[in-house]
Design an enzyme around this catalytic site. Structure first.
Site, PDB file in Angstrom:
ATOM      1  N   HIS A  20      46.532  69.089  28.819  1.00 38.69           N
ATOM      2  CA  HIS A  20      45.893  69.632  30.021  1.00 38.69           C
ATOM      3  C   HIS A  20      44.825  68.631  30.461  1.00 38.69           C
ATOM      4  O   HIS A  20      44.240  67.931  29.631  1.00 38.69           O
ATOM      5  CB  HIS A  20      45.254  70.977  29.629  1.00 38.69           C
ATOM      6  N   ASP A  29      42.855  71.157  21.178  1.00 39.16           N
ATOM      7  CA  ASP A  29      42.568  71.993  22.338  1.00 39.16           C
ATOM      8  C   ASP A  29      43.299  73.304  22.084  1.00 39.16           C
ATOM      9  O   ASP A  29      44.516  73.393  22.241  1.00 39.16           O
ATOM     10  CB  ASP A  29      43.072  71.282  23.590  1.00 39.16           C
ATOM     11  N   GLN A  77      45.226  77.529  24.582  1.00 42.57           N
ATOM     12  CA  GLN A  77      46.421  78.370  24.532  1.00 42.57           C
ATOM     13  C   GLN A  77      46.742  78.760  23.087  1.00 42.57           C
ATOM     14  O   GLN A  77      47.135  79.896  22.818  1.00 42.57           O
ATOM     15  CB  GLN A  77      47.636  77.608  25.110  1.00 42.57           C
ATOM     16  N   LYS A  85      41.183  83.329  28.459  1.00 44.87           N
ATOM     17  CA  LYS A  85      42.613  83.395  28.125  1.00 44.87           C
ATOM     18  C   LYS A  85      42.851  84.314  26.924  1.00 44.87           C
ATOM     19  O   LYS A  85      43.970  84.725  26.656  1.00 44.87           O
ATOM     20  CB  LYS A  85      43.149  81.995  27.811  1.00 44.87           C
ATOM     21  N   CYS A 100      47.580  71.431  35.989  1.00 44.77           N
ATOM     22  CA  CYS A 100      46.567  70.547  35.400  1.00 44.77           C
ATOM     23  C   CYS A 100      47.169  69.693  34.292  1.00 44.77           C
ATOM     24  O   CYS A 100      46.544  69.477  33.247  1.00 44.77           O
ATOM     25  CB  CYS A 100      45.377  71.339  34.859  1.00 44.77           C
TER      26      CYS A 100
HETATM   27  C1  LIG Z   1      45.845  73.811  27.194  1.00 40.56           C
HETATM   28  C2  LIG Z   1      44.596  74.070  27.980  1.00 40.56           C
HETATM   29  N1  LIG Z   1      43.502  73.344  27.724  1.00 40.56           N
HETATM   30  C3  LIG Z   1      42.344  73.540  28.382  1.00 40.56           C
HETATM   31  C4  LIG Z   1      42.246  74.486  29.373  1.00 40.56           C
HETATM   32  C5  LIG Z   1      40.928  74.632  30.064  1.00 40.56           C
HETATM   33  O1  LIG Z   1      40.323  75.842  29.766  1.00 40.56           O
HETATM   34  P1  LIG Z   1      39.130  76.326  30.718  1.00 40.56           P
HETATM   35  O2  LIG Z   1      39.620  76.150  32.121  1.00 40.56           O
HETATM   36  O3  LIG Z   1      38.945  77.735  30.365  1.00 40.56           O
HETATM   37  O4  LIG Z   1      37.947  75.500  30.449  1.00 40.56           O
HETATM   38  C6  LIG Z   1      43.373  75.254  29.692  1.00 40.56           C
HETATM   39  C7  LIG Z   1      43.359  76.279  30.745  1.00 40.56           C
HETATM   40  O5  LIG Z   1      42.999  76.099  31.887  1.00 40.56           O
HETATM   41  C8  LIG Z   1      44.564  75.041  28.983  1.00 40.56           C
HETATM   42  O6  LIG Z   1      45.675  75.743  29.252  1.00 40.56           O
END
Ligand SMILES: Cc1ncc(COP(=O)(O)O)c(C=O)c1O
Ligand SMILES: Cc1ncc(COP(=O)(O)O)c(C=O)c1O
Lengths: 414, 151, 414, 151
Positions: free
Chosen positions: A131, A208, A211, A234, A372
């Site tokens: 991401h 990360d 998910q 999430k 993203c």
């Molecule tokens: C795999 C992954 N990493 C990072 C993020 C970023 O999380 P956040 O937008 O809550 O900071 C997301 C979701 O947007 C994600 O799906």
């Protein structure tokens, strides 16, 4: 069809739809079919009520306060930290740093841990399925300090090749950064094996878990991982909060992130000394009400048999996968063994946005776009996909609605 | 079927998106612009030849995107070729008002009729950006000449 | 006593206590007297209900989504930005950046605006009354880049001397950073005059409006100020959200803050380009539910005549000030003309913590300590003060309870 | 008056805080420590002379703080002077248990009686840190010798 029926039969989990008020609403006169939980999950009433009740009866700013409400609020806030510790099975509560989300958790590692270590030419290993939140912070270190990003590819089915990882980690590698679970492919990284290989070369690993923490189990001690990032919204929790797990030995040596109240030991006109972790990384008034919501969300999840939830989500995914298999105008992106309940696909002659618009009018909420994850789109030779993602509240009826709406889209656009 | 969907994806639009007019590069371009829809990552390139009299002698576009953005780009190039820069900008103003569901009084006659097939977008606020991408890119190309190439 | 009676007579504002559920609770069997709003304000039911209602019926992740709920949520989120714009009277909505709080807003300016401009020896002008959140980010630039902090003193009554400001701003000054209102002294800075003097020398000004936005009016266009930081939880809004106003011309040239989703234009393996402001500075999923709460809080405040609220708070302060004036064992810290409704004081032979503990058992919640303003404590030759701060829901009965509890503390400890 | 308040601020404590024993610097110190309460910014300095037999031959403290922290430091220095390091640490363990409202079984006889005046702190969780500051500082001084001076 045979496979679908069989899978449904073993799925005994009953989705707690009554806990999610929003799921009973209608969109354009059709029942909402929410298949966008990978972007953000809906929140059960238990979470919302916990936040409101706290704000109505126990709220004050935390720490530094002597009075009763301040003590109560501090207890709740630190109690939430303990809830996260338990959730990730961290050894110690002070290894949990609250952040505003998963993105900030990763940026914290980039700025406070890695930036001071990076010399020009030093390498950061990451995968093409990351991401942007696990890409751009490393690009900053490339732009500003000359770090080199080393990309590990995925196979055509979206799976990761541990040997490719091993090959990418070299003497100049300063960090491996990898998603526990991809938000597009659903691919689950072999984290434990990655950590073992990286540590054998003295390289720390950040996962990360935005998910992964939702759909997999993350035991940071068992993984022996250095950093693990999660995000509240999430996890059926509130927006505005996330957390970073960091090994104590790392956190202790790291420089502060933001500067402000709570993170200092002493401030004078001429100098400043910093508090110990986790306070050192929590400048300013933290997301107090949100911490109570996050703890409630973790409690909520703990009320279910997580293996049953996982099996339920897997059965939804399998049903959807089988239902689209015969469609020769639809290509699934990501078919790795053991993948999480996310179905991304391209549709021939139909742009993801148009598909999503038509699905929306059927009440089916899916995401369309690059999610993203532009490098991953590039890897699969596309600019965007349509993505349906499943959560514990989804049902087989949701899958059927998705498939029916897809057929409708084909009729209109195809 | 939902009326607004039918209006959005009417045959003329699908036809434009499947068989875009004026598609392809334009070597002789005096003005170029590249536009980008952050919503989906879609991209469009607009090439223009503006003559000394301020007339758009030729216009073409390239890019991949959704039916709405492709149809809009195709329709735009079709309608703008041969007009002056000032006329093109006026047409754009009318179009922008229309897809946002606002009053588009300055759109008249044949122009109104041809653009009207895009009016259904106004019922889909998240898709307005798709419809306007090509137009904004055209405008920025006219403003920045060849410099807009790299944005 | 005369003065107090007179002041009370002109105070016709009726505090909306019914909106704040928590104010009807008891602490140790005594009615709660909440005098810690400068640390964090309580939240009216209108704010809590707006957040819950949104989460129950319109929630999804924002931007990038095509489906209905995503569109609704985006509208609400961008609507909140517009609410903040209106609140601060910014010229344009894209001059408002959402942050996790006031502290982050200031750090954003330090990291994205100032850091790239600082050469060793460059100066940052700030005052001794700043909160650590408006000190430590500048200390970072001192530690990491050799910036020099130039401190403007306050007078013994806590007031600021504009000539001292002027004298401190020199050819090497790169920024003036000043609290709109001090969280300890209540002192209100002559912002407009400061901006005029600074701009005359080509120096931009940042105001820390965490307190000022609550009790004063902040019109960023009238002030012609470059940056203005606010925090939601002091504005009767939720935790986890704040905002930065930044002049468009500045924001456009600034480098990103955190890296992640939403803040990019394009990401490839080899490079990254960034979105325009404000998206450039809002990496990751923003505090969506909190934005709705903040907008509700702003609406809530707009429902009152702000001048009447201010007069009410002033009358509470005046009453408290008069009541403690005869006490020869109590020294008020901060008596500047026109100051906001914060009363800080030292008590002879009684440590602030002990005082606060005794007040707490009387139901009176005050703060004791350095209030994240250690340089100011140093300036007044103390390590800590007791602080009572007033908000729109406080009453003259609250003032009386405070004074009675102070007498009790004196009896126990004196 | 609230019983727990009366217990917290009983006469012995106020007397210790107003007239602290063993207050002041100690030139001959073999061990020094400086402690800091982040809650309020209070600070305490502990000076110790530990002889070759591991006995705390002398102990003094300096600092400003609330009644609880001052009384606790005064009481501690009073009780610890003359004991071995091991005894002092054992006493500290007992004290820490007591002020947290936990079982403090290893506190017996005279020690229990004297420290008991601090037991009221356990009803004030936000004040426990005030009570334990001097003790933690003493312990860290013993562990780090003169090095702890600068922490
Ligand atoms: C795999 C992954 N990493 C990072 C993020 C970023 O999380 P956040 O937008 O809550 O900071 C997301 C979701 O947007 C994600 O799906
Ligand atoms: C004057 C002032 N500035 C900055 C802050 C920091 O705000 P926050 O903690 O919400 O980030 C505060 C409050 O804590 C404050 O009173």
């Amino acid at each position: 069809m045979m496979a679908q029926t069989k899978l449904r039969a073993v799925d005994s989990f009953v989705p707690p739809r009554g806990d999610f008020e929003i799921l009973s609403r209608e969109i354009y006169g059709k029942p909402l079919v929410y298949l966008d939980s990978a972007a953000s999950a809906q929140k059960p009433r238990q979470v919302l009520q916990a936040m409101t009740a706290f704000a109505e009866s126990e709220y004050a700013n935390v720490h530094r306060g002597v009075h009763y409400l301040s003590a109560t609020a501090t207890e709740r806030y630190e109690g939430a930290r303990e809830a996260v510790r338990r959730f990730l099975n961290a050894a110690q509560t002070d290894e949990i740093v609250f952040t505003k989300g998963g993105t900030e958790a990763i940026n914290l590692v980039a700025a406070s841990f890695l930036a001071p270590l990076i010399q020009p030419g030093d390498e950061i290993v990451l995968t093409v399925m990351e991401h942007h939140s696990n890409i751009v912070p490393w690009h900053f270190l490339r732009e500003r300090q000359g770090a080199v990003l080393k990309w590990v590819d995925v196979r055509d089915d979206g799976s990761l090749d541990i040997e490719a990882f091993d090959a990418a980690i070299g003497p100049k590698t300063k960090l491996v950064a990898v998603a526990h679970m991809s938000n597009v492919l659903g691919t689950v990284a072999p984290l434990k094996e990655i950590v073992t290989r990286a540590h054998a070369k003295g390289v720390p690993v950040l996962a990360d878990g935005c998910q992964g923490a939702v759909h997999e189990t993350a035991d940071v001690q068992d993984l022996d991982i250095d950093f693990y990032a999660i995000t509240g919204h999430k996890l059926y929790g509130p927006t505005g909060i996330g957390a970073l797990y960091g090994k104590r030995a790392h956190l202790k040596t790291m420089r502060p992130f933001n500067g402000g109240g709570e993170m200092i030991r002493e401030v004078t006109q001429d100098l400043v000394t910093y508090a110990d972790p986790p306070a050192r990384f929590e400048a300013g008034t933290p997301p107090i009400i949100e911490s109570v919501g996050l703890a409630a969300a973790i409690d909520y999840m703990a009320g279910f048999d997580r293996a049953a939830v996982k099996a339920h989500e897997a059965s939804l995914l399998a049903a959807a996968r089988e239902a689209v298999r015969p469609l020769n105008w639809l290509r699934v992106v990501g078919d790795a063994p053991g993948k999480g309940a996310i179905l991304s696909f391209e549709t021939e002659g139909m742009h993801a946005h148009d598909v999503a618009t038509i699905l929306d009018r059927e009440g089916v909420a899916v995401r369309a776009g690059h999610h993203c994850a532009q490098p991953l789109m590039e890897r699969f030779g596309t600019a965007s996909t349509t993505r349906a993602s499943f959560a514990l509240y989804n049902t087989h009826a949701d899958v059927e609605a998705l498939v029916a709406a897809l057929h409708k889209a084909r009729k209109i656009l195809g | 079927m939902d009326d607004s969907l039918r209006e959005l994806y009417q045959e003329v639009i699908l036809d434009h998106s499947r068989h875009p007019r004026h598609f392809g590069p334009l070597e002789a371009a005096t003005h170029e612009g590249e536009g980008h829809n952050p919503l989906c990552g879609d991209r469009v390139k607009i090439y223009l030849v503006v003559d000394d009299a301020g007339r758009i002698a030729d216009i073409k576009f390239e890019g991949k995107g959704c039916a709405i953005s492709q149809a809009s780009a195709s329709l735009m190039t079709d309608m703008i070729a041969g007009r002056t820069v000032a006329e093109a900008e006026k047409l754009m103003d009318g179009f922008l008002h229309m897809v946002k569901g606002e009053d588009a009084m300055d759109l008249v006659g044949d122009d109104r009729e041809r653009l009207d097939i895009m009016a259904g977008v106004s019922a889909f606020p998240m898709r307005v950006k798709c419809a306007t991408l090509a137009w904004h890119t055209m405008k920025s190309a006219l403003e920045h000449g060849m410099a807009a190439k790299t944005t």
